[in-house]
Design a protein around this motif. Structure first.
Motif, PDB file in Angstrom:
ATOM      1  N   GLY A  34       4.177  13.545  -9.054  1.00 33.65           N
ATOM      2  CA  GLY A  34       3.793  14.782  -9.709  1.00 33.65           C
ATOM      3  C   GLY A  34       3.896  14.684 -11.219  1.00 33.65           C
ATOM      4  O   GLY A  34       4.313  13.665 -11.783  1.00 33.65           O
ATOM      5  N   GLU A  35       3.542  15.750 -11.886  1.00 37.51           N
ATOM      6  CA  GLU A  35       3.594  15.791 -13.347  1.00 37.51           C
ATOM      7  C   GLU A  35       5.049  15.658 -13.813  1.00 37.51           C
ATOM      8  O   GLU A  35       5.954  16.340 -13.319  1.00 37.51           O
ATOM      9  N   GLY A  36       5.267  14.765 -14.769  1.00 40.16           N
ATOM     10  CA  GLY A  36       6.613  14.555 -15.299  1.00 40.16           C
ATOM     11  C   GLY A  36       7.489  13.671 -14.447  1.00 40.16           C
ATOM     12  O   GLY A  36       8.667  13.478 -14.772  1.00 40.16           O
ATOM     13  N   GLU A  37       6.969  13.121 -13.354  1.00 40.08           N
ATOM     14  CA  GLU A  37       7.736  12.223 -12.496  1.00 40.08           C
ATOM     15  C   GLU A  37       7.333  10.775 -12.773  1.00 40.08           C
ATOM     16  O   GLU A  37       6.267  10.502 -13.305  1.00 40.08           O
ATOM     17  N   PHE A  38       8.213   9.869 -12.390  1.00 44.14           N
ATOM     18  CA  PHE A  38       7.894   8.443 -12.516  1.00 44.14           C
ATOM     19  C   PHE A  38       8.489   7.700 -11.330  1.00 44.14           C
ATOM     20  O   PHE A  38       9.402   8.192 -10.657  1.00 44.14           O
ATOM     21  N   GLY A  39       7.970   6.509 -11.077  1.00 42.56           N
ATOM     22  CA  GLY A  39       8.429   5.699  -9.949  1.00 42.56           C
ATOM     23  C   GLY A  39       9.129   4.435 -10.413  1.00 42.56           C
ATOM     24  O   GLY A  39       8.862   3.912 -11.495  1.00 42.56           O
ATOM     25  N   TRP A  40      10.024   3.959  -9.558  1.00 41.24           N
ATOM     26  CA  TRP A  40      10.772   2.726  -9.848  1.00 41.24           C
ATOM     27  C   TRP A  40      10.681   1.830  -8.622  1.00 41.24           C
ATOM     28  O   TRP A  40      11.177   2.154  -7.552  1.00 41.24           O
ATOM     29  N   VAL A  41      10.024   0.685  -8.779  1.00 41.20           N
ATOM     30  CA  VAL A  41       9.847  -0.284  -7.701  1.00 41.20           C
ATOM     31  C   VAL A  41      10.743  -1.480  -7.985  1.00 41.20           C
ATOM     32  O   VAL A  41      10.679  -2.076  -9.069  1.00 41.20           O
ATOM     33  N   ARG A  42      11.568  -1.850  -7.005  1.00 42.35           N
ATOM     34  CA  ARG A  42      12.508  -2.965  -7.175  1.00 42.35           C
ATOM     35  C   ARG A  42      12.162  -4.067  -6.187  1.00 42.35           C
ATOM     36  O   ARG A  42      12.159  -3.857  -4.972  1.00 42.35           O
ATOM     37  N   LEU A  43      11.867  -5.257  -6.716  1.00 40.86           N
ATOM     38  CA  LEU A  43      11.487  -6.409  -5.899  1.00 40.86           C
ATOM     39  C   LEU A  43      12.528  -7.514  -6.042  1.00 40.86           C
ATOM     40  O   LEU A  43      13.144  -7.661  -7.103  1.00 40.86           O
ATOM     41  N   GLN A  58       0.831  -1.205   0.000  1.00 37.38           N
ATOM     42  CA  GLN A  58       0.000   0.000   0.000  1.00 37.38           C
ATOM     43  C   GLN A  58       0.868   1.260   0.000  1.00 37.38           C
ATOM     44  O   GLN A  58       0.533   2.267  -0.638  1.00 37.38           O
ATOM     45  N   HIS A  59       1.995   1.192   0.701  1.00 39.87           N
ATOM     46  CA  HIS A  59       2.910   2.329   0.731  1.00 39.87           C
ATOM     47  C   HIS A  59       3.472   2.605  -0.663  1.00 39.87           C
ATOM     48  O   HIS A  59       3.551   3.766  -1.095  1.00 39.87           O
ATOM     49  N   ARG A  88       0.909   6.847  -6.713  1.00 32.76           N
ATOM     50  CA  ARG A  88      -0.239   7.717  -6.995  1.00 32.76           C
ATOM     51  C   ARG A  88       0.089   9.185  -6.737  1.00 32.76           C
ATOM     52  O   ARG A  88      -0.480  10.079  -7.373  1.00 32.76           O
ATOM     53  N   ASP A  89       1.029   9.438  -5.805  1.00 34.85           N
ATOM     54  CA  ASP A  89       1.353  10.813  -5.433  1.00 34.85           C
ATOM     55  C   ASP A  89       2.408  11.451  -6.329  1.00 34.85           C
ATOM     56  O   ASP A  89       2.849  12.574  -6.054  1.00 34.85           O
TER      57      ASP A  89
END
Length: 326
Positions: free
Chosen positions: A32-41, A22-23, A29-30
């Motif tokens: 901003g415009e022009g940003e991206f996330g990277w999740v490493r599992l 959930q975190h 979801r939070d």
């Protein structure tokens, strides 16, 4: 469609307990415009990955591939998500062994999800390189895909250099003066090179499809970076093919040397058998106990027989030595 980003990314590395999941989703979801996330599992179970996959819109087959970790390098597109599977590879010098892992990348419009299996983590080095070159982040999730591919291909090149050094050392042993059979070591290294080829060769068409595949929508500015990685991969692929062919030649040379050693041993055995056949024949003739035989009653007959045995055996020994049989 991939767009140019502002150059900021959020990187999260975690397990997939419900609270952590959930975190991760909240941080995505939070953005901003022009940003991206990277999740490493790292080594997630299928049940743990399902919730995150549902939120990110990942195809169930893609989730299954990410969990099983028995995939050939490949590229798949599920809607607006690009899935790339590749093998990580590293060389263990002490064992002269090539070890492999697996990495699955899901590249969406505003996120990257990497799922790793194995001891080596190319994502960590990719993140370090992106921090050192923040300008690459303007390509968004594609910058992560490029950085990870670049790290993996560089690791391939380093492993190829190590295998080449091991092969050179093995060649020196094969062609040394010592009579040691290195066939088992050659087969072991050949098996490692085959594993190397299984990682490198299928990735070549995958990278080509990223550049020229149907429906590809990479920005023109990012294509030179991927072409550079493809060039490095092609060079490593050629190197691995040459290593495999050279190992075949070394194996043939080792088998030829073993055959030569066996022939040398057979010639020595045959030479000594011929030398001992002369006194055996003479002794056999004089041991037949006939009444009428030459020099049977001569007092020097016994020394003459011994001298004849020694002379004939010495002449044969000299002849065999001159011909290289002894």
């Amino acid at each position: 469609m991939y767009e140019e980003h502002s150059g900021r990314s959020e990187t999260v590395e975690c397990g997939l307990e419900d609270e952590a999941c959930q975190h991760v989703l909240k941080r995505l979801r939070d953005l901003g415009e022009g940003e991206f996330g990277w999740v490493r599992l790292v080594d997630p179970a299928e049940a743990e990955l399902v919730q995150l996959a549902q939120e990110l819109g990942l195809h169930p087959l893609a989730v299954e591939d990410a969990v099983q970790a028995r995939q050939r390098p490949k590229r798949e597109r599920f809607g607006d998500v690009l899935a790339v599977a590749l093998k990580t590879l590293w060389y263990i010098d002490a064992d002269r062994a090539v070890e492999t892992g697996e990495l699955m990348l899901f590249v969406g419009p505003r996120y990257v999800l990497t799922v790793r299996h194995g001891a080596v983590d190319p994502a960590a080095e990719a993140a370090r390189r992106l921090e050192a070159a923040p300008g690459m982040l303007r390509f968004g999730p594609l910058s992560v895909l490029h950085a990870v591919l670049d790290v993996v291909v560089d690791a391939y090149s380093d492993a190829a250099d190590n295998v080449r050094a091991a092969l050179s050392a093995l060649e020196d042993c094969v062609f040394s003066a010592s009579r040691v059979d290195h066939t088992s070591q050659i087969y072991t290294l050949k098996r490692e090179v085959r594993e190397f080829r299984d990682a490198v060769q299928p990735l070549v068409p995958v990278l080509q499809s990223l550049l020229t595949g149907p429906g590809q929508d990479f920005p023109p500015k990012v294509l030179p970076y991927f072409r550079d990685v493809a060039d490095h991969l092609n060079r490593t692929d050629t190197e691995v093919r040459s290593l495999d062919e050279l190992l075949n030649s070394v194996l043939d040379a080792q088998q030829a040397r073993v055959g030569t050693w066996q022939n040398d041993d057979m010639r020595r055995i045959s030479a000594w058998a011929a030398i001992f056949a002369i006194p055996t024949m003479v002794a056999g003739v004089y041991g037949m106990n006939f009444e009428h035989m030459p020099e049977l009653s001569w007092s020097y007959g016994y020394p003459l027989a011994l001298g004849l045995m020694a002379l004939a055996s010495g002449l044969l020994y000299r002849a065999f030595r001159r011909n290289g049989w002894l």
